[in-house]
Scaffold this motif. Sequence first.
Motif, short mmCIF file in Angstrom:
data_model
loop_
_atom_site.label_atom_id
_atom_site.label_comp_id
_atom_site.label_asym_id
_atom_site.label_seq_id
_atom_site.Cartn_x
_atom_site.Cartn_y
_atom_site.Cartn_z
N ARG A 84 -12.18 5.27 -13.31
CA ARG A 84 -10.87 5.83 -12.88
C ARG A 84 -10.18 4.89 -12.07
O ARG A 84 -10.50 3.93 -11.24
CB ARG A 84 -11.49 6.94 -11.96
N LEU A 85 -8.79 5.07 -12.15
CA LEU A 85 -8.00 4.08 -11.70
C LEU A 85 -7.89 4.18 -9.96
O LEU A 85 -7.74 3.24 -9.45
CB LEU A 85 -6.26 4.62 -12.22
N GLU A 86 -7.89 5.48 -9.59
CA GLU A 86 -8.00 5.42 -8.17
C GLU A 86 -9.33 4.61 -7.78
O GLU A 86 -9.07 3.64 -6.80
CB GLU A 86 -8.42 7.17 -7.85
N ARG A 87 -10.44 4.84 -8.21
CA ARG A 87 -11.44 3.96 -7.80
C ARG A 87 -11.34 2.58 -8.06
O ARG A 87 -11.79 1.75 -7.30
CB ARG A 87 -12.78 4.60 -8.46
N GLN A 88 -10.83 2.37 -9.15
CA GLN A 88 -10.31 0.70 -9.52
C GLN A 88 -9.65 0.15 -8.34
O GLN A 88 -10.12 -0.84 -7.97
CB GLN A 88 -9.98 0.75 -10.92
N ARG A 120 -12.54 -2.95 -12.90
CA ARG A 120 -11.93 -2.43 -14.12
C ARG A 120 -13.32 -2.18 -14.98
O ARG A 120 -13.52 -1.36 -15.60
CB ARG A 120 -11.02 -3.10 -14.81
N LEU A 121 -14.25 -2.96 -14.52
CA LEU A 121 -15.57 -3.23 -15.37
C LEU A 121 -16.67 -2.31 -14.41
O LEU A 121 -17.56 -1.94 -14.76
CB LEU A 121 -16.27 -4.70 -15.23
N THR A 163 0.83 -1.33 -0.20
CA THR A 163 0.12 0.19 -0.03
C THR A 163 0.83 1.29 0.01
O THR A 163 0.77 2.12 -0.78
CB THR A 163 -0.97 0.02 1.26
N MET A 164 1.80 1.17 0.85
CA MET A 164 2.79 2.35 1.05
C MET A 164 3.60 2.71 -0.19
O MET A 164 3.66 3.85 -0.92
CB MET A 164 3.80 2.25 2.15
N LEU A 165 4.07 1.68 -0.99
CA LEU A 165 4.81 1.58 -2.26
C LEU A 165 3.82 2.37 -3.30
O LEU A 165 4.45 3.25 -4.05
CB LEU A 165 5.45 0.48 -2.77
N MET A 166 2.70 1.78 -3.24
CA MET A 166 1.52 2.27 -4.31
C MET A 166 1.35 3.70 -3.85
O MET A 166 1.37 4.45 -4.76
CB MET A 166 0.54 1.40 -4.02
N LEU A 167 1.17 4.16 -2.82
CA LEU A 167 0.82 5.68 -2.71
C LEU A 167 2.01 6.38 -2.91
O LEU A 167 1.85 7.47 -3.71
CB LEU A 167 0.46 5.81 -1.08
N PRO A 182 4.01 8.11 -10.91
CA PRO A 182 4.97 7.46 -12.15
C PRO A 182 4.28 6.13 -12.31
O PRO A 182 4.31 5.88 -13.64
CB PRO A 182 6.48 7.20 -11.35
N LEU A 183 3.65 5.28 -11.36
CA LEU A 183 3.35 3.91 -11.80
C LEU A 183 2.00 4.18 -12.82
O LEU A 183 2.09 3.79 -14.03
CB LEU A 183 2.46 3.66 -10.52
N LYS A 184 1.11 5.27 -12.28
CA LYS A 184 -0.05 5.44 -13.27
C LYS A 184 0.45 5.83 -14.69
O LYS A 184 -0.18 5.60 -15.72
CB LYS A 184 -0.89 6.65 -12.70
N LEU A 185 1.43 6.80 -14.86
CA LEU A 185 1.99 7.54 -15.84
C LEU A 185 2.18 6.42 -16.88
O LEU A 185 1.98 6.26 -18.11
CB LEU A 185 2.79 8.58 -15.74
#
Lengths: 414, 307
Positions: B239-243, B234-235, B168-172, B177-180
Amino acid sequence: MPMSSPPLEAFVSALLLQAGYNAALVAIGAGLLGIAAGAGGTFLFLRKRALVSDAIAHATLPGVGIAFLVMVGLGLDGRSLVGLLAGSALSAALGLLCVEWITRRTRLAEDTAIGAVLSVFFGFGIVLLTVIQTLSQGRQAGLEGFLLGSTAGMLYSDAMVIALGGVLAVLALVALRRPMTLVSFDPGFAAALGLNTRRIDLAMMLLVLAVTVTGLKIVGLVLVVALLIIPPVAARLWSERTDHVVLIAGAIGGVSGYAGAAMSAAAPGLPTGPIIVLVAFSLFLLSLAFAPGRGVLAAAIRHRRFQLRLHRRQGLLSLARGEPIFDPLTLKVLRREGLIRPDRVPTEAGRIEAGRALVDERRFEVARRIHRDDPLSHRYDGLTPITAVMTGDEIAEIDRMLAASAMLRRGEGS
Amino acid sequence: MGAEFVQLSLTPILIGVLSAIACALPGNFLILRRQALIGDAISHVVLPGIVVAFLVTGSLASLPMLLGAAGAALVAVVLIETVRRLGRIEPGAAMGVVFTAMFAGGVLLLEQSDTSGVHLDVEHALMGNLESLIWFDATGWGSLLDPAALAGLPPELPRIALVAAVMTMLMLVLWRPLKLSTFDEGFAATLGLPVRLIGLGLVAASAVAAVAAFDAVGSIIVIAMFICPPATARLVTERLERQVAWSTVFAALSAVLGYVLAGYGPQWFGAINAVSAAGMIATVSGVILAIACLFAPHRRRVGQPMA
C-alpha cells in the motif's frame, strides 16, 4: 570559455603530438578510448540501457579503494594503476551483477536498481577513501584523481596501460560488431538466427565495463558515462542505419577524446575529463543543429517548405473558385511564381495551375468517397497530386464519375 | 557523553535525518513513475548552479547558492525536455547527455575561477560536510530550552526542517491527485486532473529537496535517499500509504545508524579518525535495501515464480 590564456600554439602542438611523449601517448589513448566508448555505447543506447553505464562507472570506486588497501597491505606500491584498475573492474562487475539481479529478482524497476547501486557503491567508496586518507597521512594516495580524472604528471607506464586498453577495446569491438548489431537492433530476430543473445548482451556489458575502467584515470568515474552516451546520441541524429551510427559515434568519441586530451595537455590547469565531455557535448550540439533528417535546421527547412507548398495549393484553389485571397504569405508565394499579377488578378499560367489544382481536388473528393476504408484515401494531405497515388485507369474511372455527376447536376438545373 | 553529544552529534544527526526524509518523500513517487534517476541528474547539475551563483555574487551565502542550484535544476529539466523533443531521443539518454555536460561545465568553471580562498570544491559538493555542522553554543541537553544557545544553531538545521515540513504538508494536501496520477495517468487525466502539471511539480519539489539537502550533506546522500528508502519500503508493503511511512522510517534509520557508525565505528576498531558520514549513511541505506531484496515479504513481482 576562458581558453585564451593558454597559447594556441601549445594546443596545436599537442594536437600534432609534439607536446612530449607522455602527452602524445595520453592523447592517442584518449582517442582510442573515445572510439571504443562511442561505438560500444551505441549498442547500449540502442538497447535503451544507456544509464546502466552510470551505475558501472560509480561502482568502480570501492574497488579502487580496496585494491589500494590490499596492495599496501601486501607491501606493494598502492598506486600501481594496473592493480587499481583490476580492483575497479571487479567491483564494477559486482555492481553490474547487482543491477541485473535486482531488476530480475525483485519488483523494482531497472532505473531504481541503477540509482541504488550507483549511490550505495559510490557512498561506500567515499567511506574507503576517507579511511585511506587517515591511513596515509602525509603521503598522497592520489585516489581522488579517479573521481574527475587527471592526466597531469601521469607516468609513462600508466599512459601505456591506457593506450593498450584503448587498443584492446577497439579490437574487441571490431570482432563483436556483427552479433552486437543484430542483438541491439532486433533481439528476437537474433535469437531466431540461433545467436545466444544473453551471452552477447554479457559481452556488450563487459566491453562497456572495460571502456569504463580504462577511462577512469583520464575522464574520471563521475563523467566517463558521458563518453558512452553523448557520442551515440549525437551519431543517431545523423543516420538511420545501425552500422553508420556505430561508425559516426566512434568518430565523435575519438575526436572528443583526442582533442580534449590535447587541450588539457596544452593547459595543464584544465582537468582532462570535463574538457573531453564538453568537446563531445559541443559536437552533439552541432549535430542537433545541423544533422540532415533529425537536425533542428533540417526540420525547420522541411517545415517551411511544407508551409509554402500548402499556401501555394490553397491559393490556387481560391483562384480557381474565384475567392479573394487575404493571407500575405499566400499572396507572396503566388506572386513570386508569377501566378498572379501585383493587383491579385491571376495570370495565364496562374489560371492553368489553378484549374489543375481544382481538378486534382475534385478527383480526390471522389477517390476518398470510393475508398473510404482504404489506406489510399489517407494519402490525401491536400498536397500530393492524385497521379502520384493512383494509376491512370483509376483516375480515368474517377473522371467518368465526375463527368456523370456533372451531367446530372446540369440536368437538374434545366 | 551528554554535553559533548549535544554539541557535536545532535545537530548533524538531526540534519541528516531531516535531509533523508525530505528526499525520501518525493522519491516514493519518483520510483513508481520510473523517474528514479531524476534525483541523480538533479544532484549533478546543482554543482554548476552553485559555481555560477558564487561567481555572480562572490559570496558563499546560502540564499544565492540555493537560488543558483534551483535555477540550474530548472535549466536541466528544460534542456532534457528540449533534447528529448528536438532530437527524438529516449529520456534516459537525453538525461545522460544533459547532466554530464552541465556537471563538466561546472567542474571546468570551478577550476578556472579563483575559489582558492573559499570552501568550494568538487569533493565537498560530492561528500558534503555533515560532520562540521556542530552546535558550538550548546553546553548540554539544557541548551535545547535556552534561547541564546538556540540562536547559535547551524542555519542548515532550520532550513532543512522547513523543507522537510513543506514536503510533508504538500504531500498530505496533494495526496489524492498525486497517487492517482502516479498509478494511472490516463484515468487521472479523464478526471480532469492536470497530470502534466503534477508531474512537473513533483520534479520541482524533488529539486527543492535535493538542493536543500545538498547544501548540508552533499550529493551522495541525496541520490541514495531519493532511491534506497522508498525502494526498500516498496518491497515491504503493497500500500502506498504504508510505503511512504516505511520509507521515512528507513530514511531516518539510515541517517542515524550511518552517522553513528561513521563517527564512533572506527573507534571500535582502534582507529582514531572518523570516516565520511555521508558515505556511511548511503552505505547503510544500501545494506537495508539489500536485506529487503533478500527477505522482504513483497519483494517479488506479482505472478513471479518463487524459485
